[in-house]
Design a protein around this motif. Structure first.
Motif, PDB file in Angstrom:
ATOM      1  N   ILE A 122       0.857  -1.194   0.000  1.00 52.18           N
ATOM      2  CA  ILE A 122       0.000   0.000   0.000  1.00 52.18           C
ATOM      3  C   ILE A 122       0.887   1.235   0.000  1.00 52.18           C
ATOM      4  CG2 ILE A 122      -0.219  -0.250   2.502  1.00 52.18           C
ATOM      5  CD1 ILE A 122      -2.751   1.332   2.414  1.00 52.18           C
ATOM      6  N   ARG A 123       0.549   2.193  -0.845  1.00 48.06           N
ATOM      7  CA  ARG A 123       1.308   3.442  -0.907  1.00 48.06           C
ATOM      8  C   ARG A 123       0.417   4.583  -0.440  1.00 48.06           C
ATOM      9  NH1 ARG A 123       4.003   4.843  -6.478  1.00 48.06           N
ATOM     10  NH2 ARG A 123       5.591   3.396  -5.747  1.00 48.06           N
ATOM     11  N   VAL A 124       0.905   5.299   0.581  1.00 41.33           N
ATOM     12  CA  VAL A 124       0.160   6.433   1.122  1.00 41.33           C
ATOM     13  C   VAL A 124       1.073   7.653   1.163  1.00 41.33           C
ATOM     14  CG1 VAL A 124      -1.396   4.996   2.479  1.00 41.33           C
ATOM     15  CG2 VAL A 124       0.734   5.800   3.488  1.00 41.33           C
ATOM     16  N   TYR A 125       0.490   8.821   1.421  1.00 44.91           N
ATOM     17  CA  TYR A 125       1.214  10.075   1.286  1.00 44.91           C
ATOM     18  C   TYR A 125       0.969  10.968   2.501  1.00 44.91           C
ATOM     19  CZ  TYR A 125       1.539   8.303  -3.433  1.00 44.91           C
ATOM     20  OH  TYR A 125       1.795   7.491  -4.517  1.00 44.91           O
ATOM     21  N   PRO A 126       1.968  11.116   3.362  1.00 40.58           N
ATOM     22  CA  PRO A 126       1.806  11.957   4.549  1.00 40.58           C
ATOM     23  C   PRO A 126       1.627  13.427   4.181  1.00 40.58           C
ATOM     24  CG  PRO A 126       3.678  10.464   4.787  1.00 40.58           C
ATOM     25  CD  PRO A 126       3.252  10.405   3.354  1.00 40.58           C
ATOM     26  N   VAL A 127       0.739  14.105   4.873  1.00 36.62           N
ATOM     27  CA  VAL A 127       0.570  15.546   4.694  1.00 36.62           C
ATOM     28  C   VAL A 127       1.860  16.277   5.033  1.00 36.62           C
ATOM     29  CG1 VAL A 127      -0.663  17.585   5.555  1.00 36.62           C
ATOM     30  CG2 VAL A 127      -1.925  15.475   5.078  1.00 36.62           C
ATOM     31  N   GLU A 128       2.593  15.758   6.012  1.00 32.35           N
ATOM     32  CA  GLU A 128       3.828  16.396   6.463  1.00 32.35           C
ATOM     33  C   GLU A 128       4.819  16.616   5.318  1.00 32.35           C
ATOM     34  OE1 GLU A 128       6.410  17.948   9.573  1.00 32.35           O
ATOM     35  OE2 GLU A 128       4.252  17.607   9.376  1.00 32.35           O
ATOM     36  N   ASP A 129       4.791  15.753   4.299  1.00 32.65           N
ATOM     37  CA  ASP A 129       5.693  15.904   3.148  1.00 32.65           C
ATOM     38  C   ASP A 129       5.462  17.223   2.424  1.00 32.65           C
ATOM     39  OD1 ASP A 129       6.751  13.450   3.721  1.00 32.65           O
ATOM     40  OD2 ASP A 129       5.821  12.401   2.035  1.00 32.65           O
ATOM     41  N   HIS A 130       4.268  17.793   2.556  1.00 29.31           N
ATOM     42  CA  HIS A 130       3.920  19.029   1.853  1.00 29.31           C
ATOM     43  C   HIS A 130       3.962  20.259   2.761  1.00 29.31           C
ATOM     44  CE1 HIS A 130       2.681  16.739  -1.680  1.00 29.31           C
ATOM     45  NE2 HIS A 130       2.070  15.913  -0.853  1.00 29.31           N
ATOM     46  N   ALA A 131       4.386  20.076   3.996  1.00 27.78           N
ATOM     47  CA  ALA A 131       4.419  21.193   4.938  1.00 27.78           C
ATOM     48  C   ALA A 131       5.678  22.027   4.742  1.00 27.78           C
ATOM     49  CB  ALA A 131       4.366  20.668   6.372  1.00 27.78           C
ATOM     50  N   ILE A 132       5.521  23.333   4.784  1.00 23.94           N
ATOM     51  CA  ILE A 132       6.679  24.231   4.752  1.00 23.94           C
ATOM     52  C   ILE A 132       7.308  24.274   6.148  1.00 23.94           C
ATOM     53  CG2 ILE A 132       7.487  26.574   4.266  1.00 23.94           C
ATOM     54  CD1 ILE A 132       5.034  26.893   2.417  1.00 23.94           C
ATOM     55  N   GLU A 133       6.478  24.507   7.152  1.00 17.19           N
ATOM     56  CA  GLU A 133       6.938  24.417   8.539  1.00 17.19           C
ATOM     57  C   GLU A 133       6.653  23.005   9.039  1.00 17.19           C
ATOM     58  OE1 GLU A 133       5.256  27.437  11.000  1.00 17.19           O
ATOM     59  OE2 GLU A 133       6.602  28.996  10.236  1.00 17.19           O
ATOM     60  N   LYS A 134       7.713  22.273   9.351  1.00 15.33           N
ATOM     61  CA  LYS A 134       7.583  20.860   9.689  1.00 15.33           C
ATOM     62  C   LYS A 134       7.123  20.655  11.129  1.00 15.33           C
ATOM     63  CE  LYS A 134       9.048  19.520   5.636  1.00 15.33           C
ATOM     64  NZ  LYS A 134       8.113  18.892   4.687  1.00 15.33           N
ATOM     65  N   GLY A 135       6.521  19.492  11.342  1.00 18.17           N
ATOM     66  CA  GLY A 135       6.188  19.069  12.687  1.00 18.17           C
ATOM     67  C   GLY A 135       4.741  19.231  13.094  1.00 18.17           C
ATOM     68  N   LYS A 136       3.904  19.813  12.213  1.00 21.12           N
ATOM     69  CA  LYS A 136       2.517  20.102  12.598  1.00 21.12           C
ATOM     70  C   LYS A 136       1.495  19.152  11.984  1.00 21.12           C
ATOM     71  CE  LYS A 136       3.484  25.055  13.138  1.00 21.12           C
ATOM     72  NZ  LYS A 136       3.119  26.427  12.701  1.00 21.12           N
ATOM     73  N   HIS A 137       1.935  18.298  11.063  1.00 15.46           N
ATOM     74  CA  HIS A 137       0.976  17.454  10.337  1.00 15.46           C
ATOM     75  C   HIS A 137       1.432  15.995  10.281  1.00 15.46           C
ATOM     76  CE1 HIS A 137      -1.116  21.095   8.946  1.00 15.46           C
ATOM     77  NE2 HIS A 137       0.092  21.605   8.779  1.00 15.46           N
ATOM     78  N   GLN A 138       2.175  15.564  11.274  1.00 12.56           N
ATOM     79  CA  GLN A 138       2.780  14.238  11.225  1.00 12.56           C
ATOM     80  C   GLN A 138       1.779  13.105  11.359  1.00 12.56           C
ATOM     81  OE1 GLN A 138       5.596  15.255  14.395  1.00 12.56           O
ATOM     82  NE2 GLN A 138       7.265  14.773  12.991  1.00 12.56           N
ATOM     83  N   ASN A 139       0.580  13.396  11.838  1.00  9.66           N
ATOM     84  CA  ASN A 139      -0.418  12.341  12.038  1.00  9.66           C
ATOM     85  C   ASN A 139      -1.505  12.344  10.957  1.00  9.66           C
ATOM     86  OD1 ASN A 139      -1.570  14.767  12.854  1.00  9.66           O
ATOM     87  ND2 ASN A 139      -2.849  13.816  14.427  1.00  9.66           N
ATOM     88  N   GLN A 140      -1.235  13.037   9.853  1.00 11.27           N
ATOM     89  CA  GLN A 140      -2.239  13.165   8.793  1.00 11.27           C
ATOM     90  C   GLN A 140      -1.758  12.499   7.513  1.00 11.27           C
ATOM     91  OE1 GLN A 140      -2.510  17.454   8.806  1.00 11.27           O
ATOM     92  NE2 GLN A 140      -4.331  17.449  10.111  1.00 11.27           N
TER      93      GLN A 140
END
Length: 464
Positions: free
Chosen positions: A421-439
């Motif tokens: 299964i291939r999924v895509y973390p929201v965090e990969d698209h964040a400019i400021e890191k650390g706020k979307h690691q669970n999405q």
């Protein structure tokens, strides 16, 4: 004797096989300058091929300077034909194992992919044939940088009716997809050191495009109502503000009228432009379609759209709607970028729109995608109960799943990949890191219901 194996089963001419392998050995230094090659008769006998095969291969190598024939002495590797290899390459490309799919069972939740099996091939082929056979020969000549008038007129009528934009055909520039449109805007507005306000998170490609001129990105966080406009203060001095107001990517929120007005008032006060990427907005499943930001202010908003998700990414057709004072310069930039977008495809799309096929296609696909969206939501809720919050599912071809106690690290994503299964973390698209690691972004447009169900089952297995 050099080893030049011939594969009788390959659909590659023997001459090309012999030429390529000797050439590769010379470039990589396995055959050294001054080294003598076998005679054509000797090599032909060794390979069990016609002597003419080896003769023609040698002649091509001589013509390109790799080897030289010395009268009465034979054929030798020429001086200066060795190229030091920076990376290891396989010496026999024709005999590499075909990389057939170790991933044929992979379920890929990539976002932004339409289901291309429903592309209206017969209709498109009929229109395309008619355009090709019955258009004036002038259509085959160089075109207009801003695009064919047939498409610009059809598109202006469609966008006024469906998206609430305010434009005339002369404000439109047809591009090779949204990526080119965004690139033209970056070149048009920005230079080194200029500031741009950008919603965060936002797709990495857009970050790259707008930072390439050397501009400075200032991230503005996104919440359930889109860009947090209250955080835009007079301290900034931006040349433009990038926003996806109708369907924010990736979180899927919609910018309410109050925040839209704040953006427009700020743009008017500072003289900057708002770049509105109308991402994925045609497929809205709940409530009425959202009107464009551009319809509120035609002087300060640049509107961008494409047909990649409505029809097919292969068409490479997008567009810009420009404030009047930017039209001339943008046409000039488009001309020096690629002269113009292919004309026959533009005319075909114009016919496709004028004859009502586009609206019927969107209507049909909306029913299909809504059914898949509903199934994905149902399966997630069944598998994860109250552990997951679903975001941005009212529009588009993806949604975001927010997990309570999970961090989607690279290792975790790899574990899921190993489980098919291939999924895509929201965090990969964040400019400021650390706020979307669970999405996590879950695209569903191209997946059937069975694939969706199996994919979520595998995801649940990985999450334990």
């Amino acid at each position: 004797m050099i080893w030049v194996p011939i594969d009788q089963k390959r659909d590659i001419p023997f001459i090309r096989q012999v030429y390529t392998q000797i050439r590769t050995r010379i470039l990589q230094g396995n055959l050294l300058a001054g080294e003598r090659l076998p005679s054509t008769r000797q090599l032909a006998n060794e390979l069990d091929v016609s002597r003419n095969v080896v003769l023609e291969a040698y002649e091509q190598l001589i013509a390109e300077g790799y080897i030289e024939a010395r009268h009465g002495s034979g054929t030798f590797v020429a001086e200066g034909a060795y190229l030091e290899q920076l990376h290891h390459t396989k010496s026999d490309p024709f005999f590499e194992r075909d990389e057939l799919s170790d991933e044929k069972d992979l379920i890929d939740f990539r976002s932004g992919l339409p289901d291309l099996q429903f592309f209206p091939r017969k209709t498109w082929a009929k229109l395309s044939y008619d355009v090709c056979m019955n258009s004036s020969h002038t259509v085959l000549s160089y075109g207009y940088p801003e695009g064919r008038p047939e498409l610009r007129q059809a598109l202006a009528r469609y966008l006024v009716k469906s998206r609430g934009v305010q434009c005339q055909p002369h404000q439109l520039v047809i591009t090779s997809g949204a990526t080119q449109a965004l690139t033209l805007v970056a070149k048009l507005l920005l230079k080194k050191g200029d500031q741009i306000l950008m919603e965060d998170p936002v797709t990495r490609d857009i970050q790259t495009i707008f930072s390439t001129p050397g501009s400075i990105l200032h991230p503005i966080p996104v919440d359930e109502n889109g860009m947090r406009t209250e955080l835009i203060t007079p301290d900034f001095n931006p040349k433009c503000i990038f926003v996806t107001p109708s369907h924010q990517y990736p979180l899927g929120s919609t910018l309410p009228i109050q925040r839209r007005i704040q953006l427009i008032q700020y743009a008017r006060a500072t003289g900057c432009y708002i770049v509105e990427d109308d991402y994925d907005s045609e497929f809205r499943y709940e409530g009425a379609p959202i009107s464009s930001l551009q319809g509120l202010d035609t002087d300060h908003v640049i509107y961008i759209g494409s047909f990649s998700k409505i029809l097919s990414p292969a068409l490479r057709l997008g567009y810009l709607i420009l404030p009047p004072r930017l039209i001339k310069e943008c046409r000039k930039l488009k001309w020096f970028t690629d002269l113009h977008t292919p004309s026959l495809e533009q005319i075909t799309l114009g016919r496709f729109m004028e004859e009502g096929y586009l609206e019927r296609h969107i209507h049909n696909m909306k029913k299909i995608y809504k059914k898949r969206r509903d199934h994905l939501v149902e399966v997630i809720e069944k598998r994860f109960s109250h552990q997951v919050k679903i975001l941005g599912h009212s529009t588009g071809l993806h949604l975001v799943a927010e997990y309570q106690h999970t961090v989607f690290t690279e290792d975790f994503v790899k574990k899921m990949r190993d489980n098919g299964i291939r999924v895509y973390p929201v965090e990969d698209h964040a400019i400021e890191k650390g706020k979307h690691q669970n999405q996590m972004i879950l695209g569903y447009g191209h997946l059937c219901e069975e694939e969706i169900e199996e994919g979520i089952r595998r995801l649940a297995e990985c999450l334990g």
